[in-house]
Design a protein around this motif. Structure first.
Motif, mmCIF file in Angstrom:
data_model
loop_
_atom_site.group_PDB
_atom_site.id
_atom_site.type_symbol
_atom_site.label_atom_id
_atom_site.label_comp_id
_atom_site.label_asym_id
_atom_site.label_seq_id
_atom_site.Cartn_x
_atom_site.Cartn_y
_atom_site.Cartn_z
ATOM 1 N N VAL A 230 0.828 -1.193 0.000
ATOM 2 C CA VAL A 230 0.000 0.000 0.000
ATOM 3 C C VAL A 230 0.872 1.255 0.000
ATOM 4 O O VAL A 230 0.498 2.286 -0.554
ATOM 5 C CB VAL A 230 -0.959 0.017 1.203
ATOM 6 C CG1 VAL A 230 -2.030 -1.033 1.039
ATOM 7 C CG2 VAL A 230 -0.231 -0.183 2.519
ATOM 8 N N PHE A 231 2.037 1.173 0.654
ATOM 9 C CA PHE A 231 3.053 2.219 0.633
ATOM 10 C C PHE A 231 4.420 1.548 0.534
ATOM 11 O O PHE A 231 4.525 0.322 0.625
ATOM 12 C CB PHE A 231 3.003 3.086 1.908
ATOM 13 C CG PHE A 231 1.736 3.872 2.075
ATOM 14 C CD1 PHE A 231 1.251 4.685 1.054
ATOM 15 C CD2 PHE A 231 1.021 3.825 3.264
ATOM 16 C CE1 PHE A 231 0.085 5.416 1.214
ATOM 17 C CE2 PHE A 231 -0.145 4.550 3.439
ATOM 18 C CZ PHE A 231 -0.614 5.344 2.399
ATOM 19 N N THR A 257 1.171 7.222 12.753
ATOM 20 C CA THR A 257 2.514 7.089 12.186
ATOM 21 C C THR A 257 3.248 5.893 12.776
ATOM 22 O O THR A 257 3.420 5.796 13.996
ATOM 23 C CB THR A 257 3.348 8.359 12.461
ATOM 24 O OG1 THR A 257 2.646 9.500 11.944
ATOM 25 C CG2 THR A 257 4.707 8.274 11.791
ATOM 26 N N LEU A 258 3.665 4.979 11.893
ATOM 27 C CA LEU A 258 4.517 3.875 12.313
ATOM 28 C C LEU A 258 5.953 4.370 12.413
ATOM 29 O O LEU A 258 6.396 5.200 11.617
ATOM 30 C CB LEU A 258 4.458 2.729 11.308
ATOM 31 C CG LEU A 258 3.177 1.895 11.267
ATOM 32 C CD1 LEU A 258 3.217 0.941 10.081
ATOM 33 C CD2 LEU A 258 2.970 1.135 12.576
ATOM 34 N N VAL A 259 6.697 3.828 13.373
ATOM 35 C CA VAL A 259 8.110 4.159 13.554
ATOM 36 C C VAL A 259 8.869 2.846 13.705
ATOM 37 O O VAL A 259 8.565 2.042 14.589
ATOM 38 C CB VAL A 259 8.327 5.049 14.796
ATOM 39 C CG1 VAL A 259 9.787 5.474 14.890
ATOM 40 C CG2 VAL A 259 7.418 6.273 14.749
ATOM 41 N N GLY A 260 9.841 2.624 12.823
ATOM 42 C CA GLY A 260 10.618 1.387 12.860
ATOM 43 C C GLY A 260 12.092 1.668 13.037
ATOM 44 O O GLY A 260 12.584 2.719 12.621
ATOM 45 N N ILE A 261 12.809 0.729 13.641
ATOM 46 C CA ILE A 261 14.245 0.875 13.826
ATOM 47 C C ILE A 261 14.949 -0.395 13.356
ATOM 48 O O ILE A 261 14.478 -1.505 13.607
ATOM 49 C CB ILE A 261 14.599 1.186 15.301
ATOM 50 C CG1 ILE A 261 16.069 1.596 15.440
ATOM 51 C CG2 ILE A 261 14.269 0.023 16.215
ATOM 52 C CD1 ILE A 261 16.417 2.202 16.786
ATOM 53 N N MET A 262 16.061 -0.211 12.641
ATOM 54 C CA MET A 262 16.839 -1.345 12.168
ATOM 55 C C MET A 262 17.726 -1.868 13.289
ATOM 56 O O MET A 262 18.218 -1.118 14.124
ATOM 57 C CB MET A 262 17.681 -0.934 10.964
ATOM 58 C CG MET A 262 16.858 -0.442 9.776
ATOM 59 S SD MET A 262 15.668 -1.657 9.149
ATOM 60 C CE MET A 262 16.784 -2.760 8.254
ATOM 61 N N VAL A 284 6.620 6.245 8.987
ATOM 62 C CA VAL A 284 5.699 6.093 7.859
ATOM 63 C C VAL A 284 4.346 6.662 8.254
ATOM 64 O O VAL A 284 3.703 6.147 9.184
ATOM 65 C CB VAL A 284 5.529 4.621 7.443
ATOM 66 C CG1 VAL A 284 4.628 4.523 6.204
ATOM 67 C CG2 VAL A 284 6.863 3.945 7.192
ATOM 68 N N ASN A 285 3.923 7.721 7.585
ATOM 69 C CA ASN A 285 2.599 8.286 7.827
ATOM 70 C C ASN A 285 1.561 7.371 7.185
ATOM 71 O O ASN A 285 1.599 7.115 5.973
ATOM 72 C CB ASN A 285 2.505 9.700 7.243
ATOM 73 C CG ASN A 285 1.189 10.366 7.555
ATOM 74 O OD1 ASN A 285 0.141 9.935 7.099
ATOM 75 N ND2 ASN A 285 1.243 11.433 8.342
ATOM 76 N N GLY A 289 1.506 7.962 3.388
ATOM 77 C CA GLY A 289 2.631 7.136 2.964
ATOM 78 C C GLY A 289 3.970 7.842 3.031
ATOM 79 O O GLY A 289 5.003 7.245 2.729
ATOM 80 N N LYS A 290 3.988 9.113 3.425
ATOM 81 C CA LYS A 290 5.235 9.866 3.503
ATOM 82 C C LYS A 290 6.161 9.235 4.543
ATOM 83 O O LYS A 290 5.733 8.893 5.637
ATOM 84 C CB LYS A 290 4.957 11.329 3.860
ATOM 85 C CG LYS A 290 6.212 12.198 4.023
ATOM 86 C CD LYS A 290 5.857 13.637 4.314
ATOM 87 C CE LYS A 290 7.077 14.471 4.727
ATOM 88 N NZ LYS A 290 8.200 14.360 3.830
ATOM 89 N N THR A 291 7.439 9.134 4.187
ATOM 90 C CA THR A 291 8.426 8.573 5.100
ATOM 91 C C THR A 291 9.472 9.612 5.482
ATOM 92 O O THR A 291 9.683 10.603 4.770
ATOM 93 C CB THR A 291 9.153 7.366 4.470
ATOM 94 O OG1 THR A 291 9.886 7.801 3.317
ATOM 95 C CG2 THR A 291 8.166 6.275 4.082
#
Length: 471
Positions: A230-231, A257-262, A284-285, A289-291
């Motif tokens: 989707v994004f 907003t999703l927030v991910g960390i590597m 990721v909004n 879809g803006k990152t």
């Protein structure tokens, strides 16, 4: 259809995010009476017929495994969700190349819902098996190379490859190695108020949206050819280090907003670059879809960022750990590591430099695949070569961080892996270890994972009192 269902879920999120928590259970009851040594999660036995390579006796592969991530049940204060990864596995090199031994190759990754009683006892309420959009069960087997697979060949415990049809001989065309583009090695978990979940993993990395029954309803990754998306994530995330993908996932309190960390430095552009201390955070909004990307500086090169949990729209908790055992674990007492690092830090995204804000110049460029480049080097290469101070001189700063909990000092934390965070309230934090299904391996040979001579590792919940929010 998938996108429509996913967007409908967002509508429900918007409605529910303004409502008060529906829980009737006060946190005071179970946190005040919780045992300081922690409380073990229940488990079942997946198989007990394999022979331990060290003791030459049968050992148990347990499910267990609910330690790759955890998050609050947003609708019940004394409950949390916990995630398994791809299932029991170990490094293995066989006739078909390097890969992983999967002693339970049919294992389905899953989410568990757990209840904490007043006396601290933890019980399982239910287990949610993860499924493809049409409802069939996914596996934990690796993806194909088109979706980020790193060439891990799956093997059974007897050294035979996992095939599309195990009853027939291997044939490259007619009966090849079995891979699964829906396969997940889940490591990050978010539970929304509408009952749906987001999971991030170590394969793509993929971020997958599941409904309350565990059926996939949306997906985000860095592969623009993936029709399920989707994004998209920025293309640079295709260069994740093998087995160290998007280890932590959180969502802002308003659920927008999703927030991910590597987990560690990425293989950007090569293996030499992944041996550093620069790791990436991505937001990721979920409406547009803006990152956006931010940088996180690890205490030691090649450490692991193993979890992310939201406090506010900008403040988050991060687990940063090494892979050592305080008391030696399966390696024995002689390998005890009194300086084992099992830390929880608080970070603030507003203190870091959004990478999109950096102006391009003769020195700074943006590459379609490798992201921002400085003097022809990726950010990972630049910091490895020139240091963080040189990056700051270019106007690029990592997020600030402050230590909240040292689990070794707090509870003499005996496990190698610390991968779950549960923000209970502003003064109490749940911490969960990954027990690896009680399995370990030495030189590719499976054995029981032990903490000391007589104690098998297991999922254990700890509740720590600390000032989580800060000043």
């Amino acid at each position: 259809m998938t996108s429509k269902i996913w967007l409908l879920g967002l509508v429900f999120v918007g409605v529910l995010s303004g409502c008060a928590n529906n829980s009737t259970t006060s946190t005071a009851g179970f946190v005040d009476g919780f045992p300081p040594q922690g409380s073990e999660l229940p488990y079942s036995v997946l198989r007990d017929d394999l022979i331990d390579s060290k003791t030459n006796t049968p050992f148990e592969i347990r499910n267990g495994g609910f330690g790759s991530a955890m998050t609050a049940n947003p609708n019940q204060a004394n409950q949390f969700y916990a995630l398994t990864d791809r299932g029991p596995n170990a490094n293995y090199s066989g006739d078909y190349g390097k890969g992983k031994s999967f002693p339970v190759a049919s294992y389905t990754p899953r989410i568990g819902l757990f209840n904490v009683a007043i006396d601290g006892k933890v019980t399982m309420v239910k287990s949610i098996l993860l499924k493809r959009p049409e409802g069939s069960l996914i596996s934990g087997l690796p993806n194909t190379s088109a979706l980020g697979g790193t060439g891990e060949t799956p093997y059974h415990a007897d050294g035979q490859p996992v095939l599309v049809d195990d009853s027939k001989p291997y044939d490259k065309v007619a009966n090849p190695i079995k891979l699964d583009d829906y396969g997940l090695d889940g490591e990050g978990l978010v539970a929304l108020k509408d009952g749906t979940f987001w999971i991030s993993d170590e394969y793509g990395p993929h971020i997958v949206h599941f409904d309350s029954r565990g059926v996939e309803i949306g997906r985000i990754n860095a592969f623009k050819g993936d029709s399920r998306d989707v994004f998209h994530l920025p293309a640079v995330f295709q260069h994740r280090r093998a087995n160290r993908g998007m280890e932590g996932l959180a969502i802002t309190p308003d659920e927008t907003t999703l927030v991910g960390i590597m987990q560690s430095s990425m293989k950007n552009p090569d293996k030499a670059a992944q041996k550093g201390s620069l790791t990436r955070i991505v937001t990721v909004n979920l409406t547009t879809g803006k990152t956006e990307q931010y940088l996180y500086r690890q205490e030691k090169s090649e450490n692991s960022n193993s979890e992310l949990a939201a406090l506010t729209a900008n403040k988050f908790l991060v687990i940063e750990r090494d892979g050592s055992f305080l008391f030696g674990g399966p390696n024995g007492r002689s390998k005890a590591k009194p300086n084992a690092q099992k830390h929880v830090y608080r970070i603030d995204l507003t203190t870091g430099t959004p990478l999109s804000s950096i102006a391009l110049s003769d020195s700074i460029k943006r590459d379609v695949s490798h992201g921002m480049m400085i003097d022809g080097l990726t950010l990972e290469q630049f910091v490895n070569k020139n240091g963080w101070e040189a990056l700051s001189a270019k106007g690029i700063h990592p997020v600030n961080k402050s230590l909240v909990v040292d689990m070794v000092k707090a509870v003499s934390y005996p496990h190698d892996k610390m991968e779950g965070l549960w923000v209970i309230d502003k003064n109490h934090l749940g911490v969960l270890n990954d027990d690896d299904f009680a399995t370990w391996s030495t030189k590719g040979k499976l054995e029981q994972k032990i903490l000391d001579k007589n104690k098998v590792d297991s999922n254990r919940l700890y509740i720590i009192k600390a000032n989580l929010i800060g000043n």
